[in-house]
Design a protein around this motif. Structure first.
Motif, PDB file in Angstrom:
ATOM      1  N   UNK A 124       0.840  -1.202   0.000  1.00 29.82           N
ATOM      2  CA  UNK A 124       0.000   0.000   0.000  1.00 29.82           C
ATOM      3  C   UNK A 124       0.879   1.257   0.000  1.00 29.82           C
ATOM      4  N   UNK A 125       1.972   1.208   0.775  1.00 30.91           N
ATOM      5  CA  UNK A 125       2.914   2.323   0.768  1.00 30.91           C
ATOM      6  C   UNK A 125       3.542   2.502  -0.613  1.00 30.91           C
ATOM      7  N   UNK A 126       3.869   1.371  -1.232  1.00 35.41           N
ATOM      8  CA  UNK A 126       4.444   1.428  -2.580  1.00 35.41           C
ATOM      9  C   UNK A 126       3.463   2.070  -3.559  1.00 35.41           C
ATOM     10  N   UNK A 127       2.170   1.685  -3.455  1.00 38.52           N
ATOM     11  CA  UNK A 127       1.169   2.262  -4.346  1.00 38.52           C
ATOM     12  C   UNK A 127       1.045   3.767  -4.122  1.00 38.52           C
ATOM     13  N   UNK A 128       1.032   4.188  -2.849  1.00 40.72           N
ATOM     14  CA  UNK A 128       0.946   5.622  -2.560  1.00 40.72           C
ATOM     15  C   UNK A 128       2.140   6.367  -3.130  1.00 40.72           C
ATOM     16  N   UNK A 129       3.323   5.754  -2.989  1.00 40.30           N
ATOM     17  CA  UNK A 129       4.527   6.378  -3.535  1.00 40.30           C
ATOM     18  C   UNK A 129       4.453   6.472  -5.053  1.00 40.30           C
ATOM     19  N   UNK A 130       3.982   5.382  -5.686  1.00 43.79           N
ATOM     20  CA  UNK A 130       3.869   5.374  -7.150  1.00 43.79           C
ATOM     21  C   UNK A 130       2.874   6.424  -7.620  1.00 43.79           C
ATOM     22  N   UNK A 131       1.758   6.566  -6.906  1.00 43.09           N
ATOM     23  CA  UNK A 131       0.756   7.578  -7.283  1.00 43.09           C
ATOM     24  C   UNK A 131       1.350   8.979  -7.163  1.00 43.09           C
ATOM     25  N   UNK A 132       2.070   9.222  -6.060  1.00 42.21           N
ATOM     26  CA  UNK A 132       2.688  10.545  -5.869  1.00 42.21           C
ATOM     27  C   UNK A 132       3.712  10.829  -6.958  1.00 42.21           C
ATOM     28  N   UNK A 133       4.520   9.802  -7.286  1.00 44.62           N
ATOM     29  CA  UNK A 133       5.533   9.981  -8.328  1.00 44.62           C
ATOM     30  C   UNK A 133       4.873  10.230  -9.682  1.00 44.62           C
ATOM     31  N   UNK A 134       3.755   9.525  -9.915  1.00 49.43           N
ATOM     32  CA  UNK A 134       3.043   9.719 -11.188  1.00 49.43           C
ATOM     33  C   UNK A 134       2.412  11.109 -11.252  1.00 49.43           C
ATOM     34  N   UNK A 135       1.919  11.584 -10.080  1.00 52.85           N
ATOM     35  CA  UNK A 135       1.273  12.895 -10.032  1.00 52.85           C
ATOM     36  C   UNK A 135       2.244  14.019 -10.386  1.00 52.85           C
ATOM     37  N   UNK A 136       3.491  13.894  -9.898  1.00 53.83           N
ATOM     38  CA  UNK A 136       4.473  14.968 -10.153  1.00 53.83           C
ATOM     39  C   UNK A 136       5.284  14.705 -11.416  1.00 53.83           C
ATOM     40  N   UNK A 137       4.935  13.628 -12.131  1.00 53.20           N
ATOM     41  CA  UNK A 137       5.552  13.361 -13.411  1.00 53.20           C
ATOM     42  C   UNK A 137       6.868  12.623 -13.373  1.00 53.20           C
ATOM     43  N   UNK A 138       7.186  11.993 -12.264  1.00 52.21           N
ATOM     44  CA  UNK A 138       8.443  11.258 -12.159  1.00 52.21           C
ATOM     45  C   UNK A 138       8.299   9.772 -12.418  1.00 52.21           C
ATOM     46  N   UNK A 139       7.084   9.292 -12.675  1.00 53.32           N
ATOM     47  CA  UNK A 139       6.857   7.865 -12.939  1.00 53.32           C
ATOM     48  C   UNK A 139       5.739   7.727 -13.962  1.00 53.32           C
TER      49      UNK A 139
END
Length: 438
Positions: free
Chosen positions: A172-187
């Motif tokens: 779940x932490x990984x998903x939150x991190x991935x969402x945040x990274x996707x939101x700021x354009x880093x993933x």
């Protein structure tokens, strides 16, 4: 202060929920589980009843050592058309002649000697009582062993559920991190999708593991012979007795193992059976006595009425002179049964020693594995934490993160499994030794 109906209803609901939670949090200890099983388990209760029957059978009368006393009573009547021809040729006739006969009394029969067969039979009944007690001990030992095994198996399943729950939290932490990274354009969005799939997979595995825990709780309740849906919790951990010594277990098994004890008792029963067979070579001597009263009435006869009372006694003896050589055959068969009982004793003893040696080897191996898997789990946990930190910084790929996650889960499962396997071997060793398994 007054309460509105709504407040009272809410108060009742809160009280009900609180009570339900308290009941749901009932903790079952191993000692409590064993106590409940010893009181309720059906196999144990049946075995206790069978043992009581064996104990009730041990008495002098059942062995044939005591006399038999009986009372008898008969009262017969008849109405007959009778015709009698006398010695002088005259004929006497009487229609509807009434006849009656009354007899009552007591009798006693006692076999005072039968070649000592009755004494051998009494000893056999005592051995059967010991056999019943040994079988009950074996049933109790086996049941307690099953309870302990099931109890620690539940702990193993719960530990694995905890490990899977940790994996879900990390996913779940990984998903939150991935969402945040996707939101700021880093993933890329693909990273979010992969993290979502992995989280769903881990959640599914966790739910299946929890279902397995609940199923085994039902199985434990069935073993305890109580309501199968009884809710309980287990908060113990797997503790292993690391001080078992092979030679001590072997010496104890030779004296206390129920299987070996049963084989030894069966050998003694076979020897007593031979004594009973040989007793048939000797004469059987008995005494009898009684006191009887008789009263008869006949309307046509030499004596119309007859009465009698008195004591009678006597002695009887019988000896089998020839029965087609069956006696010799029976004695040979009884001797063969003794030989079979001795062979069975040796076979079972060897089998117990073999099981003990195998279980001890497994026990020692798993003690080593417990230490090794514990170290592996600690390393895997550190590796996962480092990988998680690097993943947050973006210096680790999702594939590497997932691999670290799997390694942690597998290391945790292997550690718990090694603990349970070592505990299983310990339980098996103590059961084979015939002593307490907890």
């Amino acid at each position: 202060m007054r309460f509105s109906p709504i407040s009272i209803a809410l108060l009742l609901i809160i009280t009900t929920v609180s009570t339900t939670k308290i009941k749901a949090q009932e903790v079952l200890t191993l000692e409590q589980a064993i106590r409940i099983a010893l009181e309720n388990n059906y196999n144990i209760r049946i075995s206790k009843n069978e043992t009581q029957v064996s104990s009730n059978n041990v008495n002098l009368a059942n062995a044939g050592l005591l006399p038999n006393a009986s009372g008898n009573f008969s009262n017969a009547h008849s109405i007959q058309n009778t015709s009698q021809t006398q010695s002088d040729g005259s004929i006497r006739k009487l229609d509807k002649a009434k006849n009656s006969s009354l007899n009552y009394g007591v009798g006693l029969n006692w076999t005072i000697f039968d070649g000592f067969g009755m004494f051998a039979n009494y000893d056999r009944l005592k051995e059967l009582e010991k056999l019943g007690e040994t079988n009950m001990k074996a049933t109790m030992l086996s049941t307690v062993s099953d309870v302990v095994n099931r109890y620690y198996y539940l702990i193993r399943l719960q530990k694995e559920a905890e490990a899977r729950d940790s994996v879900v939290t990390i996913s779940r932490q990984r998903l939150n991190t991935a969402v945040n990274r996707y939101t700021i354009g880093k993933a890329a969005k693909l990273e979010v999708l992969n993290a979502t799939v992995d989280l769903n997979t881990d959640t599914t595995d966790l739910l299946r593991q929890k279902d397995l825990v609940l199923s085994n709780k039902i199985a434990l309740n069935e073993l305890l012979a109580r309501e199968v849906n009884t809710s309980f919790e287990i908060r113990d951990s797997i503790t292993i007795d690391k001080n078992l010594v092979y030679q001590e277990l072997l010496d104890r098994a030779s004296k206390e193992n129920p299987v070996i004890q049963t084989a030894f008792i069966n050998e003694r029963i076979a020897r007593l059976n031979l004594k009973q067979v040989k007793a048939l070579r000797y004469p059987t001597v008995g005494v009898n006595s009684g006191y009887n009263f008789s009263n008869s009435h006949s309307e046509l006869g030499f004596a119309r009425d007859s009465k009698g009372q008195g004591f009678n006694y006597g002695i009887t003896a019988s000896l089998n002179l020839f029965n087609g050589f069956l006696q010799k055959r029976n004695e040979k068969n009884a001797s063969i049964q003794i030989d079979n009982a001795q062979l069975d004793y040796s076979r079972l003893k060897q089998n117990i020693i073999s099981q003990l040696s195998t279980a001890y080897q497994t026990y020692r191996t798993n003690l080593t594995l417990v230490k090794l898997e514990n170290d592996n789990q600690n390393v895997a946990k550190q590796n996962l934490q480092i990988t998680l930190d690097k993943y947050r910084l973006g210096s680790v790929t999702p594939l590497e993160f997932r691999e670290a996650q799997r390694n942690f889960l597998e290391a945790s499962v292997r550690f718990t499994d090694s603990q349970y396997q070592a505990k299983q071997a310990e339980i098996a060793l103590k059961e084979l030794a015939g002593n307490n398994v907890f």
